[in-house]
Design a protein around this motif. Structure first.
Motif, PDB file in Angstrom:
ATOM      1  N   SER A   1      -2.125  18.704  -5.335  1.00 51.60           N
ATOM      2  CA  SER A   1      -2.506  19.599  -6.439  1.00 51.60           C
ATOM      3  C   SER A   1      -2.685  21.008  -5.880  1.00 51.60           C
ATOM      4  CB  SER A   1      -3.808  19.124  -7.092  1.00 51.60           C
ATOM      5  OG  SER A   1      -4.890  19.258  -6.185  1.00 51.60           O
ATOM      6  N   SER A   2      -2.961  21.947  -6.764  1.00 54.59           N
ATOM      7  CA  SER A   2      -3.123  23.343  -6.326  1.00 54.59           C
ATOM      8  C   SER A   2      -4.357  23.502  -5.441  1.00 54.59           C
ATOM      9  CB  SER A   2      -3.231  24.261  -7.545  1.00 54.59           C
ATOM     10  OG  SER A   2      -4.325  23.865  -8.360  1.00 54.59           O
ATOM     11  N   THR A   3      -5.316  22.640  -5.614  1.00 49.08           N
ATOM     12  CA  THR A   3      -6.545  22.739  -4.812  1.00 49.08           C
ATOM     13  C   THR A   3      -6.558  21.778  -3.636  1.00 49.08           C
ATOM     14  OG1 THR A   3      -7.616  21.158  -6.301  1.00 49.08           O
ATOM     15  CG2 THR A   3      -7.915  23.511  -6.788  1.00 49.08           C
ATOM     16  N   ASN A   4      -5.596  20.872  -3.597  1.00 47.31           N
ATOM     17  CA  ASN A   4      -5.526  19.918  -2.479  1.00 47.31           C
ATOM     18  C   ASN A   4      -4.056  19.772  -2.087  1.00 47.31           C
ATOM     19  OD1 ASN A   4      -5.865  17.956  -0.590  1.00 47.31           O
ATOM     20  ND2 ASN A   4      -6.743  16.419  -1.973  1.00 47.31           N
ATOM     21  N   GLN A   5      -3.607  20.657  -1.192  1.00 47.03           N
ATOM     22  CA  GLN A   5      -2.194  20.716  -0.831  1.00 47.03           C
ATOM     23  C   GLN A   5      -1.764  19.566   0.089  1.00 47.03           C
ATOM     24  OE1 GLN A   5       0.206  23.161  -1.729  1.00 47.03           O
ATOM     25  NE2 GLN A   5      -1.314  23.718  -3.278  1.00 47.03           N
TER      26      GLN A   5
ATOM     27  N   ALA B   1       0.835  -1.205   0.000  1.00 49.16           N
ATOM     28  CA  ALA B   1       0.000   0.000   0.000  1.00 49.16           C
ATOM     29  C   ALA B   1       0.873   1.258   0.000  1.00 49.16           C
ATOM     30  CB  ALA B   1      -0.905  -0.002   1.224  1.00 49.16           C
ATOM     31  N   GLY B   2       0.394   2.288  -0.674  1.00 51.29           N
ATOM     32  CA  GLY B   2       1.074   3.579  -0.620  1.00 51.29           C
ATOM     33  C   GLY B   2       0.916   4.206   0.755  1.00 51.29           C
ATOM     34  N   SER B   3       1.815   5.082   1.088  1.00 52.69           N
ATOM     35  CA  SER B   3       1.817   5.678   2.434  1.00 52.69           C
ATOM     36  C   SER B   3       1.095   7.034   2.438  1.00 52.69           C
ATOM     37  CB  SER B   3       3.261   5.884   2.909  1.00 52.69           C
ATOM     38  OG  SER B   3       3.312   6.653   4.088  1.00 52.69           O
ATOM     39  N   VAL B   4       0.349   7.276   3.521  1.00 51.29           N
ATOM     40  CA  VAL B   4      -0.249   8.602   3.764  1.00 51.29           C
ATOM     41  C   VAL B   4       0.582   9.261   4.862  1.00 51.29           C
ATOM     42  CG1 VAL B   4      -2.296   9.874   4.470  1.00 51.29           C
ATOM     43  CG2 VAL B   4      -2.533   7.758   3.152  1.00 51.29           C
ATOM     44  N   HIS B   5       1.441  10.176   4.472  1.00 47.49           N
ATOM     45  CA  HIS B   5       2.331  10.807   5.450  1.00 47.49           C
ATOM     46  C   HIS B   5       2.562  12.267   5.074  1.00 47.49           C
ATOM     47  CE1 HIS B   5       6.088  11.697   7.674  1.00 47.49           C
ATOM     48  NE2 HIS B   5       5.617  10.807   8.541  1.00 47.49           N
ATOM     49  N   LEU B   6       2.587  13.126   6.091  1.00 42.91           N
ATOM     50  CA  LEU B   6       2.864  14.545   5.893  1.00 42.91           C
ATOM     51  C   LEU B   6       4.222  14.876   6.507  1.00 42.91           C
ATOM     52  CD1 LEU B   6      -0.655  15.983   6.782  1.00 42.91           C
ATOM     53  CD2 LEU B   6       0.282  15.501   4.517  1.00 42.91           C
ATOM     54  N   HIS B   7       5.009  15.607   5.758  1.00 43.88           N
ATOM     55  CA  HIS B   7       6.381  15.911   6.193  1.00 43.88           C
ATOM     56  C   HIS B   7       6.369  16.757   7.470  1.00 43.88           C
ATOM     57  CE1 HIS B   7      10.637  16.645   5.866  1.00 43.88           C
ATOM     58  NE2 HIS B   7      10.429  17.968   5.896  1.00 43.88           N
TER      59      HIS B   7
ATOM     60  N   GLY C   1       4.538  19.393   3.337  1.00 40.19           N
ATOM     61  CA  GLY C   1       3.646  18.775   2.357  1.00 40.19           C
ATOM     62  C   GLY C   1       3.621  17.257   2.471  1.00 40.19           C
ATOM     63  N   PRO C   2       2.823  16.619   1.648  1.00 37.28           N
ATOM     64  CA  PRO C   2       2.746  15.148   1.659  1.00 37.28           C
ATOM     65  C   PRO C   2       4.050  14.517   1.160  1.00 37.28           C
ATOM     66  CG  PRO C   2       1.538  16.024  -0.213  1.00 37.28           C
ATOM     67  CD  PRO C   2       1.963  17.208   0.612  1.00 37.28           C
ATOM     68  N   ASP C   3       4.495  13.444   1.810  1.00 35.94           N
ATOM     69  CA  ASP C   3       5.714  12.749   1.351  1.00 35.94           C
ATOM     70  C   ASP C   3       5.602  11.233   1.531  1.00 35.94           C
ATOM     71  OD1 ASP C   3       5.956  12.481   4.082  1.00 35.94           O
ATOM     72  OD2 ASP C   3       8.073  13.059   4.162  1.00 35.94           O
ATOM     73  N   GLY C   4       4.376  10.746   1.444  1.00 31.98           N
ATOM     74  CA  GLY C   4       4.162   9.286   1.556  1.00 31.98           C
ATOM     75  C   GLY C   4       4.668   8.559   0.319  1.00 31.98           C
ATOM     76  N   GLY C   5       5.467   7.509   0.514  1.00 32.27           N
ATOM     77  CA  GLY C   5       6.063   6.768  -0.601  1.00 32.27           C
ATOM     78  C   GLY C   5       5.141   5.699  -1.172  1.00 32.27           C
ATOM     79  N   ASP C   6       5.579   5.134  -2.308  1.00 26.81           N
ATOM     80  CA  ASP C   6       4.785   4.100  -3.006  1.00 26.81           C
ATOM     81  C   ASP C   6       5.019   2.726  -2.375  1.00 26.81           C
ATOM     82  OD1 ASP C   6       4.243   6.200  -4.674  1.00 26.81           O
ATOM     83  OD2 ASP C   6       5.587   5.538  -6.278  1.00 26.81           O
ATOM     84  N   GLY C   7       4.027   1.852  -2.554  1.00 21.77           N
ATOM     85  CA  GLY C   7       4.180   0.462  -2.126  1.00 21.77           C
ATOM     86  C   GLY C   7       5.030  -0.324  -3.119  1.00 21.77           C
TER      87      GLY C   7
ATOM     88  N   GLY D   1       4.714   1.576   1.445  1.00 20.69           N
ATOM     89  CA  GLY D   1       5.506   2.791   1.350  1.00 20.69           C
ATOM     90  C   GLY D   1       5.663   3.439   2.718  1.00 20.69           C
ATOM     91  N   SER D   2       6.595   4.388   2.830  1.00 18.77           N
ATOM     92  CA  SER D   2       6.799   5.069   4.114  1.00 18.77           C
ATOM     93  C   SER D   2       7.143   6.530   3.859  1.00 18.77           C
ATOM     94  CB  SER D   2       7.897   4.373   4.923  1.00 18.77           C
ATOM     95  OG  SER D   2       9.108   4.347   4.198  1.00 18.77           O
ATOM     96  N   LYS D   3       7.503   7.246   4.914  1.00 21.43           N
ATOM     97  CA  LYS D   3       7.752   8.684   4.818  1.00 21.43           C
ATOM     98  C   LYS D   3       8.964   8.992   3.935  1.00 21.43           C
ATOM     99  CE  LYS D   3      10.376   8.659   9.137  1.00 21.43           C
ATOM    100  NZ  LYS D   3      10.462   9.170  10.506  1.00 21.43           N
TER     101      LYS D   3
END
Length: 332
Positions: free
Chosen positions: A135-139, A21-27, A36-42, A76-78
């Protein structure tokens, strides 16, 4: 190799690995409270790969182990770190192995070259981490992709022997005896039908250190093309032989009729078999004197449209001529 060790048909279960699974992580770090987001790929799930190995002659490896599972990909991880890929599983098979889907019986592929690799179950792709979705609308996206699941399937491995010459004949025609005399193979030999229940392979040493491979196929009976007497299991091993050597005993009531029956079974099973080079060896000819051989030649010249010769495995007669003929046929 003993008969019990020759395995040419197995059903197996294979399963590739799931993608991580991809990671949901904020720097986050000192003085940066809202990175910003920096979650890595699985990582990718492991494949199940079938690989040709010229040193194998049988599917005996798979007689006891029938389930093969690759490992899953890491999550994935940070800091955009990608998860580890799952470990691939390699299944080595002899050259001449046909791979079928068990459910549909469809041929998926054939392995004919040493080192040839084919993926039979592909590992699932890893999911993308949340930094891909910024994205510009979803930082600060707080979602990521899950990994794709692996593949599960049941397959059939079916070996068709790769040999230069295939011995074809009725049970008790002397095929195993001939193989034991012209090669170093030690097949089971006895004075009753269906002594040979599995193909035997032998390497013929020819002049100037050259060699070719001969396969002793279990005896064919009339109706073999319809599966009689385990015919389908026997006949498929002849499909890959470059040259067919028909072995018919000299005491047969009608040599040309026996040859026609054998040829007809091959034709009904697969008409393409008739495109192969053919030679008839009349075995046990030490029972014949020269006068009787001359009479038989007159009849055989009229009835047969393929070359023939007289041999005797026990008396070691005509064997060098047989090797010369086979070598010439294989290299013409």
């Amino acid at each position: 190799m003993t008969e019990g060790n020759f395995v040419d048909y197995v059903k197996l279960y294979v399963s590739s690995g799931n993608g991580g699974a991809g990671s949901v992580h904020l720097h986050r770090e000192k003085y940066i409270t809202k990175g910003g987001p920096d979650g890595g790929d699985g990582g990718r799930g492991g494949h199940v790969i079938i690989r040709g190995n010229k040193n194998l002659w049988t599917l005996y490896t798979y007689k006891f182990k029938r389930h093969f599972r690759a490992t899953h990909g890491g999550h994935g991880s940070k800091q955009r770190s990608t998860g580890a890929d799952g470990e691939d599983v390699y299944m080595d098979v002899p050259l001449g192995t046909v791979v079928r889907d068990k459910e549909t019986n469809e041929i998926l592929f054939e392995i004919t070259k040493d080192g040839e690799e084919r993926i039979i179950a592909e590992g699932g792709m890893g999911g993308r981490g949340n930094w891909h979705f910024k994205s510009s609308t979803n930082q600060t996206p707080r979602y990521a992709q899950p990994g794709i699941e692996g593949v599960e399937k049941e397959i059939i491995l079916e070996l068709k022997v790769l040999a230069d010459v295939g011995l074809v004949g009725f049970p008790n025609a002397g095929k195993s005896t001939l193989l034991s005399v012209i090669t170093a193979a030690k097949p089971k030999i006895a004075d009753y039908e269906f002594t040979t229940l599995k193909p035997n392979l032998g390497i013929v040493k020819y002049r100037d250190y050259q060699t070719f491979v001969v396969a002793d196929i279990p005896g064919i009976i009339e109706g073999a093309s319809e599966g009689k007497g385990l015919g389908h299991y026997f006949l498929r091993h002849i499909e890959r032989n470059a040259t067919l050597l028909f072995l018919i005993p000299a005491d047969s009531p009608d040599i040309s009729k026996e040859y026609d029956v054998l040829l007809n079974e091959l034709r009904k099973y697969n008409p393409e078999m008739l495109d192969k080079d053919r030679l008839i060896a009349i075995s046990k000819s030490d029972m014949l004197d020269e006068e009787l051989k001359a009479e038989m030649r007159i009849e055989l010249d009229k009835d047969l449209d393929v070359p023939y010769l007289f041999i005797s495995s026990v008396a070691q007669q005509g064997l060098q001529e047989l090797k010369d003929r086979l070598w010439k046929m294989l290299n013409t």
